[in-house]
Design a protein around this motif. Structure first.
Motif, mmCIF file in Angstrom:
data_model
loop_
_atom_site.group_PDB
_atom_site.id
_atom_site.type_symbol
_atom_site.label_atom_id
_atom_site.label_comp_id
_atom_site.label_asym_id
_atom_site.label_seq_id
_atom_site.Cartn_x
_atom_site.Cartn_y
_atom_site.Cartn_z
ATOM 1 N N SER A 124 45.309 39.623 51.521
ATOM 2 C CA SER A 124 43.816 39.900 51.090
ATOM 3 C C SER A 124 43.658 40.407 49.726
ATOM 4 C CB SER A 124 42.848 40.568 52.049
ATOM 5 O OG SER A 124 41.710 41.010 51.454
ATOM 6 N N ARG A 125 44.663 41.319 49.611
ATOM 7 C CA ARG A 125 44.855 42.108 48.386
ATOM 8 C C ARG A 125 45.228 41.414 47.272
ATOM 9 N NH1 ARG A 125 46.806 48.117 48.876
ATOM 10 N NH2 ARG A 125 45.151 48.201 47.088
ATOM 11 N N LEU A 126 46.356 40.363 47.655
ATOM 12 C CA LEU A 126 46.707 39.375 46.462
ATOM 13 C C LEU A 126 45.492 38.740 45.951
ATOM 14 C CD1 LEU A 126 50.397 38.470 47.746
ATOM 15 C CD2 LEU A 126 49.763 40.204 45.902
ATOM 16 N N SER A 127 44.620 38.132 46.939
ATOM 17 C CA SER A 127 43.537 37.094 46.413
ATOM 18 C C SER A 127 42.517 37.886 45.466
ATOM 19 C CB SER A 127 43.026 36.686 47.890
ATOM 20 O OG SER A 127 42.259 37.846 48.602
ATOM 21 N N ILE A 128 42.354 39.344 45.729
ATOM 22 C CA ILE A 128 41.331 40.029 44.952
ATOM 23 C C ILE A 128 41.928 40.041 43.677
ATOM 24 C CG2 ILE A 128 40.392 42.339 44.590
ATOM 25 C CD1 ILE A 128 40.354 42.793 47.478
ATOM 26 N N LEU A 129 43.374 39.985 43.367
ATOM 27 C CA LEU A 129 44.044 40.009 41.995
ATOM 28 C C LEU A 129 43.433 38.898 41.299
ATOM 29 C CD1 LEU A 129 47.820 41.090 42.693
ATOM 30 C CD2 LEU A 129 45.964 42.609 41.516
ATOM 31 N N VAL A 130 43.395 37.567 42.207
ATOM 32 C CA VAL A 130 42.941 36.459 41.435
ATOM 33 C C VAL A 130 41.403 36.693 41.155
ATOM 34 C CG1 VAL A 130 42.524 33.741 42.172
ATOM 35 C CG2 VAL A 130 44.401 35.001 42.923
ATOM 36 N N LEU A 131 40.860 37.110 41.872
ATOM 37 C CA LEU A 131 39.237 37.287 41.496
ATOM 38 C C LEU A 131 39.115 38.569 40.193
ATOM 39 C CD1 LEU A 131 36.146 37.543 42.026
ATOM 40 C CD2 LEU A 131 36.527 39.108 43.641
ATOM 41 N N VAL A 132 39.643 39.436 40.244
ATOM 42 C CA VAL A 132 39.767 40.336 39.111
ATOM 43 C C VAL A 132 40.363 39.764 38.011
ATOM 44 C CG1 VAL A 132 40.441 42.457 38.248
ATOM 45 C CG2 VAL A 132 39.699 42.315 40.435
ATOM 46 N N GLY A 133 41.430 38.945 37.913
ATOM 47 C CA GLY A 133 42.194 38.495 36.743
ATOM 48 C C GLY A 133 41.346 37.222 36.272
ATOM 49 N N ALA A 134 40.734 36.337 37.050
ATOM 50 C CA ALA A 134 39.953 35.438 36.536
ATOM 51 C C ALA A 134 38.836 35.811 35.802
ATOM 52 C CB ALA A 134 39.564 34.400 37.659
ATOM 53 N N GLY A 135 38.063 36.734 36.474
ATOM 54 C CA GLY A 135 36.867 37.227 35.975
ATOM 55 C C GLY A 135 37.062 37.854 34.858
ATOM 56 N N THR A 163 38.954 28.288 34.168
ATOM 57 C CA THR A 163 38.786 29.656 34.603
ATOM 58 C C THR A 163 37.755 29.874 35.441
ATOM 59 O OG1 THR A 163 40.506 30.211 32.810
ATOM 60 C CG2 THR A 163 39.423 32.005 34.026
ATOM 61 N N GLY A 164 36.380 29.367 34.567
ATOM 62 C CA GLY A 164 35.104 29.541 35.282
ATOM 63 C C GLY A 164 35.096 28.999 36.620
ATOM 64 N N TRP A 165 35.859 27.731 36.987
ATOM 65 C CA TRP A 165 35.853 27.176 38.329
ATOM 66 C C TRP A 165 36.666 28.249 39.164
ATOM 67 C CZ3 TRP A 165 32.807 23.606 40.470
ATOM 68 C CH2 TRP A 165 32.448 22.878 39.965
ATOM 69 N N ILE A 166 37.911 28.845 38.767
ATOM 70 C CA ILE A 166 38.553 29.824 39.351
ATOM 71 C C ILE A 166 37.826 30.886 39.707
ATOM 72 C CG2 ILE A 166 40.734 31.180 39.573
ATOM 73 C CD1 ILE A 166 41.927 28.881 37.738
ATOM 74 N N ALA A 167 37.043 31.291 38.819
ATOM 75 C CA ALA A 167 36.266 32.736 38.989
ATOM 76 C C ALA A 167 35.296 32.424 40.055
ATOM 77 C CB ALA A 167 35.915 33.081 37.538
ATOM 78 N N ILE A 168 34.557 31.486 39.925
ATOM 79 C CA ILE A 168 33.316 31.316 40.753
ATOM 80 C C ILE A 168 33.903 31.060 42.164
ATOM 81 C CG2 ILE A 168 32.733 28.732 40.626
ATOM 82 C CD1 ILE A 168 30.179 31.503 40.365
ATOM 83 N N GLY A 169 34.951 30.332 42.311
ATOM 84 C CA GLY A 169 35.546 29.971 43.746
ATOM 85 C C GLY A 169 36.210 31.431 44.333
ATOM 86 N N ALA A 170 36.663 32.201 43.410
ATOM 87 C CA ALA A 170 37.270 33.517 44.068
ATOM 88 C C ALA A 170 36.144 34.367 44.452
ATOM 89 C CB ALA A 170 38.049 34.059 42.940
ATOM 90 N N VAL A 171 34.773 34.371 43.589
ATOM 91 C CA VAL A 171 33.754 35.196 44.067
ATOM 92 C C VAL A 171 33.123 34.532 45.296
ATOM 93 C CG1 VAL A 171 31.395 35.433 43.604
ATOM 94 C CG2 VAL A 171 32.850 35.697 41.669
ATOM 95 N N ALA A 172 32.992 33.262 45.514
ATOM 96 C CA ALA A 172 32.714 32.741 46.863
ATOM 97 C C ALA A 172 33.472 33.170 47.932
ATOM 98 C CB ALA A 172 32.492 31.060 46.814
ATOM 99 N N VAL A 173 34.717 33.230 47.714
ATOM 100 C CA VAL A 173 35.836 33.456 48.668
ATOM 101 C C VAL A 173 35.632 34.923 49.246
ATOM 102 C CG1 VAL A 173 38.243 33.532 49.401
ATOM 103 C CG2 VAL A 173 37.565 31.574 48.227
ATOM 104 N N HIS A 174 35.496 35.644 48.035
ATOM 105 C CA HIS A 174 35.325 37.085 48.428
ATOM 106 C C HIS A 174 34.265 37.512 49.210
ATOM 107 C CE1 HIS A 174 36.222 41.199 47.580
ATOM 108 N NE2 HIS A 174 34.825 41.460 47.044
ATOM 109 N N VAL A 175 33.036 36.875 48.757
ATOM 110 C CA VAL A 175 31.812 37.391 49.307
ATOM 111 C C VAL A 175 31.794 36.953 50.896
ATOM 112 C CG1 VAL A 175 29.420 36.398 49.694
ATOM 113 C CG2 VAL A 175 30.321 37.109 47.395
#
Length: 403
Positions: A124-135, A163-175
């Motif tokens: 979970s913590r590693l996935s947040i790195l993707v969200l923060v990095g992409a954003g 990167t926009g696709w990665i960021a919005i996907g990471a936002v959806a997963v995080h939510v």
């Protein structure tokens, strides 16, 4: 198999020695009550909305510039792209302070103890790195592009799109993953407790002053408002005088219009008297500037809207593209490719789709605000069409051919 995976992911990892609990890892290192689920959830909602708006408007711009076969974009209203791209850039800039505020509300979680109690928590913590990095990359590269400074080696448009696709996907997963905490945070009223920590880590009441809730909200709002006010004038002309950080200001530039690509950069600096506009069709045409001047002239007011977010309206005079194509014997609404005298570059040519070909506002312009086009605005002839990005308003036109 599922039960075995659950046991594996939920297995407790060995905890680090307590001797490492120093600095931000010590108990009670973050006493502010603003590091709370409520604050994180509410800021997250606004940031999520900003990201969603940026994604939809950015995707629209990408599809207009690189249209797949199924995509259709209208010629009217003529101001629609000006609106969508202006919103895209303004929202992206406003999202920068929101992003920083969101990180501030949750950064104590970086120092929770133990850092990862289970494999599931580690993932979970590693996935947040993707969200923060992409954003962060999306916002930073967008800001750099507005400034027209490209220190990186990759092509901005492609990187920003994916990167926009990665960021919005990471936002959806995080939510989805944090839905219970988000619901709990949004449901709370009044003072909210700090982000949950272990019961034996309760912060002592050491008298350290903290920022109040109202001051926090006010500071965040002022930051977003200041960034927006200092830049939105590049799109909203009445605010141009107070938008001190705008990279372009409407009304400033050759013939009262900003310029993105100059004639010198495009290496189109010497257009001689032998210039001809070539129009391919059943009746091929080779038109001089005098020939163009003898055709029926039209004047329209249309905005130039750059992908960097700035836009400005001007008066354009020239011949309608549909009239020139009809003289060449091409059927009404024939999509065409417009080619520039510019020798290189990704936007040396542009395709004019049927809706824009049929529009009476689409011109092969020779004059701007009543004056002969300046070299930087595309002398001797440029395309101007409604509801299109500036990069597709081809300058220095020398040929028009069926697509």
């Amino acid at each position: 198999m599922s039960a075995r995976l659950d046991r594996l992911l939920g297995a407790r990892l060995p905890g680090p020695p307590d001797g490492l609990r120093r600095g931000p890892f010590r108990a009670g290192a973050f006493p502010s009550p603003l590091h709370s689920e409520r604050r994180a959830a509410r800021v997250g909602v606004w940031l999520g909305i900003a990201f969603a708006v940026c994604f939809v408007t950015g995707l629209t711009s990408h599809l207009i510039q690189h249209p797949p076969g199924w995509f259709w974009w209208p010629a009217s209203p003529s101001w629609l792209y000006r609106l969508t791209q202006g919103v895209h850039v303004a929202t992206g800039l406003a999202a920068i302070p929101l992003f920083l505020v969101k990180l501030w509300t949750v950064y104590p979680k970086l120092f929770e103890w133990p850092p990862a109690g289970t494999p599931a928590r580690l993932i979970s913590r590693l996935s947040i790195l993707v969200l923060v990095g992409a954003g962060a990359m999306q916002l930073l590269t967008g800001l750099i592009n507005i400034a027209e400074w490209y220190p990186f080696g990759f092509f901005f448009t492609t990187a920003h799109y994916w990167t926009g696709w990665i960021a919005i996907g990471a936002v959806a997963v995080h939510v989805g993953a944090k839905a219970p905490q988000i619901r709990r945070g949004l449901a709370r009223r009044g003072a909210a407790p700090s982000l949950p920590v272990r019961s034996d880590d309760a912060a002592p009441d050491d008298g350290v002053p903290t920022v109040g809730r109202r001051a926090f909200v006010l500071a965040a709002g002022l930051g977003v408002g200041a960034v927006t006010l200092a830049t939105v004038g590049q799109t909203l002309s009445p605010l141009a005088s107070v938008s001190l950080l705008s990279p372009r200001v409407p009304g400033i530039g050759p013939q009262g219009l900003p310029v993105r690509q100059t004639a010198r950069r495009a290496r189109v600096t010497d257009v001689g008297p032998d210039y001809r506009l070539l129009v391919d069709g059943p009746t091929p045409l080779q038109l001089t500037l005098d020939d163009l001047g003898r055709l029926p002239q039209r004047t329209v007011r249309l905005p130039i809207t750059c992908v960097e977010g700035w836009s400005a309206e001007a008066g354009w005079t020239g011949v309608r593209l549909m009239d020139v194509l009809a003289a060449a014997g091409l059927p009404a609404g024939t999509p065409v490719v417009v080619e520039s005298l510019q020798q290189g570059g990704l936007y040396r040519t542009s395709t004019v789709a049927a809706p824009h070909v049929r529009s009476p506002l689409t011109l092969l312009a020779t004059r701007l605000n009543g004056e002969v086009l300046a070299a930087d605005h595309g002398y001797p002839v440029r395309l101007i069409a409604p509801n299109r990005p500036g990069v597709l308003q081809t300058k220095w036109v020398h040929r028009v051919r069926p697509a």
